[in-house]
Design an enzyme around this catalytic site. Structure first.
Site, PDB file in Angstrom:
ATOM      1  N   HIS A 148      -6.841   1.661   2.723  1.00 11.12           N
ATOM      2  CA  HIS A 148      -7.877   0.435   2.648  1.00 11.12           C
ATOM      3  C   HIS A 148      -8.911   0.696   3.645  1.00 11.12           C
ATOM      4  O   HIS A 148      -8.765   1.597   4.573  1.00 11.12           O
ATOM      5  CB  HIS A 148      -7.347  -0.917   2.631  1.00 11.12           C
ATOM      6  CG  HIS A 148      -6.356  -1.160   3.743  1.00 11.12           C
ATOM      7  ND1 HIS A 148      -5.995  -2.373   4.086  1.00 11.12           N
ATOM      8  CD2 HIS A 148      -5.983  -0.431   4.776  1.00 11.12           C
ATOM      9  CE1 HIS A 148      -4.977  -2.262   5.151  1.00 11.12           C
ATOM     10  NE2 HIS A 148      -5.255  -1.194   5.616  1.00 11.12           N
ATOM     11  N   GLN A 177     -13.646   1.470  -1.501  1.00  9.68           N
ATOM     12  CA  GLN A 177     -13.688  -0.102  -0.942  1.00  9.68           C
ATOM     13  C   GLN A 177     -14.950  -0.390  -0.143  1.00  9.68           C
ATOM     14  O   GLN A 177     -15.593   0.632   0.455  1.00  9.68           O
ATOM     15  CB  GLN A 177     -12.497  -0.390  -0.170  1.00  9.68           C
ATOM     16  CG  GLN A 177     -11.333  -0.457  -1.140  1.00  9.68           C
ATOM     17  CD  GLN A 177      -9.944  -1.112  -0.151  1.00  9.68           C
ATOM     18  OE1 GLN A 177     -10.089  -1.300   1.095  1.00  9.68           O
ATOM     19  NE2 GLN A 177      -8.976  -1.776  -0.975  1.00  9.68           N
ATOM     20  N   VAL A 203      -5.061 -11.517   7.846  1.00  6.44           N
ATOM     21  CA  VAL A 203      -6.015 -12.895   7.773  1.00  6.44           C
ATOM     22  C   VAL A 203      -4.880 -14.151   7.677  1.00  6.44           C
ATOM     23  O   VAL A 203      -3.726 -13.888   7.264  1.00  6.44           O
ATOM     24  CB  VAL A 203      -6.748 -12.373   6.376  1.00  6.44           C
ATOM     25  CG1 VAL A 203      -7.952 -11.581   6.753  1.00  6.44           C
ATOM     26  CG2 VAL A 203      -5.840 -12.503   5.121  1.00  6.44           C
ATOM     27  N   ALA A 248     -12.917 -11.706   6.853  1.00  5.15           N
ATOM     28  CA  ALA A 248     -13.218 -10.268   6.408  1.00  5.15           C
ATOM     29  C   ALA A 248     -12.976 -10.212   4.820  1.00  5.15           C
ATOM     30  O   ALA A 248     -12.341 -11.190   4.484  1.00  5.15           O
ATOM     31  CB  ALA A 248     -12.054  -9.518   7.165  1.00  5.15           C
ATOM     32  N   ARG A 283      -4.279   5.807  -2.754  1.00  2.87           N
ATOM     33  CA  ARG A 283      -3.059   5.189  -2.796  1.00  2.87           C
ATOM     34  C   ARG A 283      -1.956   5.953  -3.672  1.00  2.87           C
ATOM     35  O   ARG A 283      -2.491   6.522  -4.634  1.00  2.87           O
ATOM     36  CB  ARG A 283      -3.174   3.766  -3.259  1.00  2.87           C
ATOM     37  CG  ARG A 283      -3.861   2.909  -2.463  1.00  2.87           C
ATOM     38  CD  ARG A 283      -4.034   1.574  -2.970  1.00  2.87           C
ATOM     39  NE  ARG A 283      -4.978   0.822  -1.666  1.00  2.87           N
ATOM     40  CZ  ARG A 283      -5.095  -0.281  -2.023  1.00  2.87           C
ATOM     41  NH1 ARG A 283      -4.500  -1.237  -3.011  1.00  2.87           N
ATOM     42  NH2 ARG A 283      -5.871  -1.156  -0.981  1.00  2.87           N
ATOM     43  N   TRP A 332       0.935  -1.311   0.039  1.00  2.00           N
ATOM     44  CA  TRP A 332       0.099  -0.253   0.026  1.00  2.00           C
ATOM     45  C   TRP A 332       0.849   1.418   0.100  1.00  2.00           C
ATOM     46  O   TRP A 332       1.298   1.593   1.187  1.00  2.00           O
ATOM     47  CB  TRP A 332      -0.940  -0.140   1.224  1.00  2.00           C
ATOM     48  CG  TRP A 332      -1.930  -0.984   1.240  1.00  2.00           C
ATOM     49  CD1 TRP A 332      -2.939  -1.123   0.490  1.00  2.00           C
ATOM     50  CD2 TRP A 332      -1.924  -2.276   1.957  1.00  2.00           C
ATOM     51  NE1 TRP A 332      -3.680  -2.475   0.665  1.00  2.00           N
ATOM     52  CE2 TRP A 332      -2.998  -3.099   1.567  1.00  2.00           C
ATOM     53  CE3 TRP A 332      -0.787  -2.893   2.926  1.00  2.00           C
ATOM     54  CZ2 TRP A 332      -3.161  -4.367   2.238  1.00  2.00           C
ATOM     55  CZ3 TRP A 332      -1.074  -4.239   3.210  1.00  2.00           C
ATOM     56  CH2 TRP A 332      -2.130  -4.711   2.897  1.00  2.00           C
TER      57      TRP A 332
HETATM   58  C1  FA5 Z   1      -7.004  -4.680   0.548  1.00  2.00           C
HETATM   59  O1  FA5 Z   1      -6.899  -3.421   0.411  1.00  2.00           O
HETATM   60  C2  FA5 Z   1      -7.234  -5.289   1.720  1.00  2.00           C
HETATM   61  N1  FA5 Z   1      -7.438  -4.390   2.765  1.00  2.00           N
HETATM   62  C3  FA5 Z   1      -8.247  -6.091   1.344  1.00  2.00           C
HETATM   63  C4  FA5 Z   1      -8.661  -7.213   2.736  1.00  2.00           C
HETATM   64  C5  FA5 Z   1      -9.745  -6.874   3.579  1.00  2.00           C
HETATM   65  C6  FA5 Z   1      -8.076  -8.541   2.650  1.00  2.00           C
HETATM   66  C7  FA5 Z   1      -9.918  -7.740   4.643  1.00  2.00           C
HETATM   67  C8  FA5 Z   1      -8.098  -9.314   3.581  1.00  2.00           C
HETATM   68  C9  FA5 Z   1      -9.376  -9.077   4.680  1.00  2.00           C
HETATM   69  P1  FA5 Z   1      -6.017  -5.029  -1.924  1.00  2.00           P
HETATM   70  O2  FA5 Z   1      -5.082  -3.915  -2.114  1.00  2.00           O
HETATM   71  O3  FA5 Z   1      -5.930  -5.841  -2.687  1.00  2.00           O
HETATM   72  O4  FA5 Z   1      -6.411  -5.505  -0.525  1.00  2.00           O
HETATM   73  O5  FA5 Z   1      -7.253  -4.206  -2.356  1.00  2.00           O
HETATM   74  C10 FA5 Z   1      -8.832  -4.819  -2.319  1.00  2.00           C
HETATM   75  C11 FA5 Z   1      -9.623  -4.492  -3.584  1.00  2.00           C
HETATM   76  O6  FA5 Z   1      -9.660  -2.954  -3.887  1.00  2.00           O
HETATM   77  C12 FA5 Z   1      -8.736  -5.268  -4.827  1.00  2.00           C
HETATM   78  O7  FA5 Z   1      -9.189  -6.677  -4.995  1.00  2.00           O
HETATM   79  C13 FA5 Z   1      -9.448  -4.289  -6.047  1.00  2.00           C
HETATM   80  O8  FA5 Z   1     -10.689  -4.676  -6.294  1.00  2.00           O
HETATM   81  C14 FA5 Z   1      -9.658  -2.869  -5.216  1.00  2.00           C
HETATM   82  N2  FA5 Z   1      -8.372  -2.120  -5.451  1.00  2.00           N
HETATM   83  C15 FA5 Z   1      -7.261  -2.169  -5.094  1.00  2.00           C
HETATM   84  N3  FA5 Z   1      -6.361  -1.302  -5.518  1.00  2.00           N
HETATM   85  C16 FA5 Z   1      -7.281  -0.551  -6.526  1.00  2.00           C
HETATM   86  C17 FA5 Z   1      -6.747   0.532  -7.124  1.00  2.00           C
HETATM   87  N4  FA5 Z   1      -5.597   1.069  -7.389  1.00  2.00           N
HETATM   88  N5  FA5 Z   1      -7.852   1.034  -8.005  1.00  2.00           N
HETATM   89  C18 FA5 Z   1      -8.833   0.410  -7.968  1.00  2.00           C
HETATM   90  N6  FA5 Z   1      -9.147  -0.539  -7.260  1.00  2.00           N
HETATM   91  C19 FA5 Z   1      -8.290  -0.885  -6.415  1.00  2.00           C
END
Ligand code: FA5
Length: 322
Positions: free
Chosen positions: A161, A201, A244, A286, A187, A139
């Site tokens: 997030h 999110q 997790v 989660a 981000r 992140w």
């Molecule tokens: C997370 O942010 C974790 N907090 C998710 C999580 C929550 C995991 C609870 C386990 C338990 P990640 O960075 O992969 O994970 O982002 C989650 C989702 O947000 C991605 O699957 C995607 O759908 C969306 N996402 C992530 N980054 C971006 C981005 N730059 N632009 C648009 N959508 C995004």
């Protein structure tokens, strides 16, 4: 009454008769010319005649003006319905977020929100991502410049997030917990067709006795079918998130490829324990879902960057949609 006050043809004619008619005031002056001494007649006669033609011109001009405004009044049809002012419409991401919230509410989830400006402690440390942990690279963070942080106080950031709300919610509530947290995340990231630097999110948190990975899978699959219909193709793959164990990602078939829609997993026992709960008794899962990604699937948008470019030609296509 002055000429300028004559508001219609009748008033105008009255004025004309009073000054220029057979018994009008100017006509009387012209008639009186012949009674004047001979040497004065030419001067008074010429002056009175100039005045007469000036008044005749003024009457004609005023009459033309009355006609013009009468025509104008006729061209306004007061019985026509008014024009509806443009109302605007909801943004496609708002529409999608609301639809997701409804779907989860129907499945028994509460909805709460959390702060966009978050403490480092909640965004990272208490999610088992201490400073220097390699997972912080997942992140790229936008930090909030503030004196407190520079002087050794708590550092603040724009949440990367919605997961910090897992901790905040566990501080306040006891199981059984079934909640979603929609919100904006930020981000420090280069953008491309599926990545924006600002994204929405929806976090999900479920904690109760005897919950297993089967509950996670069943809940998310039921949700995806409700959202996209029974024919949607999905896949779970292993993934790693420090908070997790085990972790997974859920992908959805999209334009011949897989689009990652959410990260998920079983809440780490240390997080349950830190919340003052017995990890042998309570378990849970989660997930964190990308709302723009869901909106792309829903509306067939091929490039995520359209959403926040604010081009009305794009946004107008969602008028009247739900
Ligand atoms: C997370 O942010 C974790 N907090 C998710 C999580 C929550 C995991 C609870 C386990 C338990 P990640 O960075 O992969 O994970 O982002 C989650 C989702 O947000 C991605 O699957 C995607 O759908 C969306 N996402 C992530 N980054 C971006 C981005 N730059 N632009 C648009 N959508 C995004």
């Amino acid at each position: 009454m002055s000429l300028a006050e004559a508001g219609d043809e009748t008033a105008l004619d009255e004025w004309r008769v009073a000054w220029l008619g057979r018994r009008g005031r100017l006509t009387a002056v012209l008639r009186g010319v012949r009674d004047l001494p001979a040497e004065e007649r030419p001067r008074v006669g010429a002056g009175a005649n100039r005045l007469k033609s000036a008044l005749e011109d003024a009457v004609a001009a005023h009459r033309a003006q009355l006609h013009a405004s009468a025509e104008h009044a006729k061209s306004i049809d007061v019985s026509l319905p008014g024009r509806t002012p443009p109302l605007g419409s909801l943004h496609p991401v708002t529409l999608t977020r609301r639809h997701l919230e409804r779907t989860f509410r129907d499945m028994g989830f509460d909805v709460v929100e959390g702060p966009d400006v978050e403490l480092e402690e909640y965004n990272f440390d208490r999610l088992r991502i201490p400073a220097g942990h390699p997972a912080r690279d997942m992140w790229d963070t936008i930090w909030v410049a503030d004196d407190a942080g520079d002087n050794g106080g708590p550092r603040q950031l724009l949440r990367t997030h919605t997961s910090p709300m897992q901790i905040r919610y566990l501080e306040r509530r006891q199981p059984p917990i079934r909640v979603i947290v929609p919100g904006t995340c930020y981000r420090y990231e280069a953008t491309d067709a599926t990545h924006e630097w600002m994204l929405t999110q929806i976090e999900g948190l479920v904690i109760d006795e005897n919950l297993s990975f089967a509950h996670l899978k069943g809940t998310l699959e039921a949700f995806v079918r409700r959202m996209f219909g029974a024919d949607i193709e999905t896949r779970f793959r292993c993934d790693y998130f420090p908070f997790v164990e085990p972790g997974a990602e859920l992908g959805v078939r999209w334009q011949g490829d897989w689009l990652e829609v959410l990260g998920c997993g079983m809440v780490h026992p240390e997080i349950i324990e830190d919340a003052g709960l017995d990890p042998d008794r309570y378990t849970g899962f989660a997930f964190g879902m990308g709302v723009e990604r869901v909106a792309m699937l829903r509306y067939g948008v091929r490039d995520i960057r359209h959403f926040y470019r604010n081009d009305v030609r794009f946004l107008r296509q969602f008028e009247g949609r739900r």
